[in-house]
Design an enzyme around this catalytic site. Structure first.
Site, short mmCIF file in Angstrom:
data_model
loop_
_atom_site.label_atom_id
_atom_site.label_comp_id
_atom_site.label_asym_id
_atom_site.label_seq_id
_atom_site.Cartn_x
_atom_site.Cartn_y
_atom_site.Cartn_z
CG LEU A 17 6.01 78.47 16.89
CD1 LEU A 17 6.39 77.88 18.25
CD2 LEU A 17 5.36 77.41 16.01
CG HIS A 18 9.84 83.48 18.44
ND1 HIS A 18 8.76 83.77 19.25
CD2 HIS A 18 10.94 83.79 19.18
CE1 HIS A 18 9.18 84.23 20.42
NE2 HIS A 18 10.50 84.26 20.40
#
Length: 195
Positions: A111-112
């Site tokens: 996740l970013h």
């Protein structure tokens, strides 16, 4: 076994060992002290190695969460901390217009959240896909993701058809109505907006 044979055997093993896939690159980057700009027990902010604008950071969780589609109601406070990092990064870039958001179909695992300036001036911005991934609805604003997570407890995936449509959207400047014929023309035009 002689040292030479052992060394050759070691070299043979190294050459057949599969390299890590490029989509896993963020996991290494988030541990690189040269890239880290801020971190806490749960969150780390790094400089993007291939920035698509003058200012481009990634905010990631320390925990192994694959993408926005791996989030649930238990992650609301984590995502709120992403927002705190975003606010702090904005303070460090007074005068730059920064946006925070997620790609609807991320190319990298982990996740970013992107924190990126609106100038979109960078030698790493090369393709129409790069451009459209930050300037169409493919780029989901941070606040929208947080709101959906609070309301629904999860994030709804976009359809394959919508994904293809967004990536093939005609080029248009994100700061005016100019519609370039190609990326080189767009990149040249973007400099007219730089102060």
């Amino acid at each position: 076994m002689s040292k030479r044979n052992a060394s050759m055997l070691g070299d043979a093993y190294k050459s057949t060992k599969q390299p890590r896939h490029w989509s896993l690159g963020l996991v290494g980057s988030m541990k690189d002290p040269e890239l880290i700009v801020k971190q806490s027990d749960r969150v780390v902010a790094i400089r993007d190695k291939y920035p698509k604008a003058k200012v481009h950071y990634l905010v990631l969780p320390q925990d192994d969460i694959n993408s926005i589609y791996g989030l649930n109601k238990n992650h609301i406070s984590l995502l709120e901390e992403f927002g705190d990092f975003y606010e702090e990064l904005k303070e460090n870039h007074d005068g730059a217009t920064l946006r925070a958001g997620f790609h609807a179909v991320p190319s990298l695992q982990r996740l970013h959240m992107h924190v990126i300036s609106s100038d979109m001036v960078s030698p790493c911005l090369k393709t129409k896909v790069h451009w459209n991934s930050f300037t169409t609805k493919f780029f989901i604003p941070y606040q929208d993701v947080l709101s959906e997570l609070k309301e629904s407890g999860s994030i709804q995936k976009i359809s394959t058809e919508l994904h293809k449509s967004l990536m093939s959207t005609d080029l248009q400047c994100n700061q005016c109505s100019f519609k370039p014929k190609n990326m080189p023309q767009l990149k040249e035009h973007l400099f007219t907006h730089v102060k």
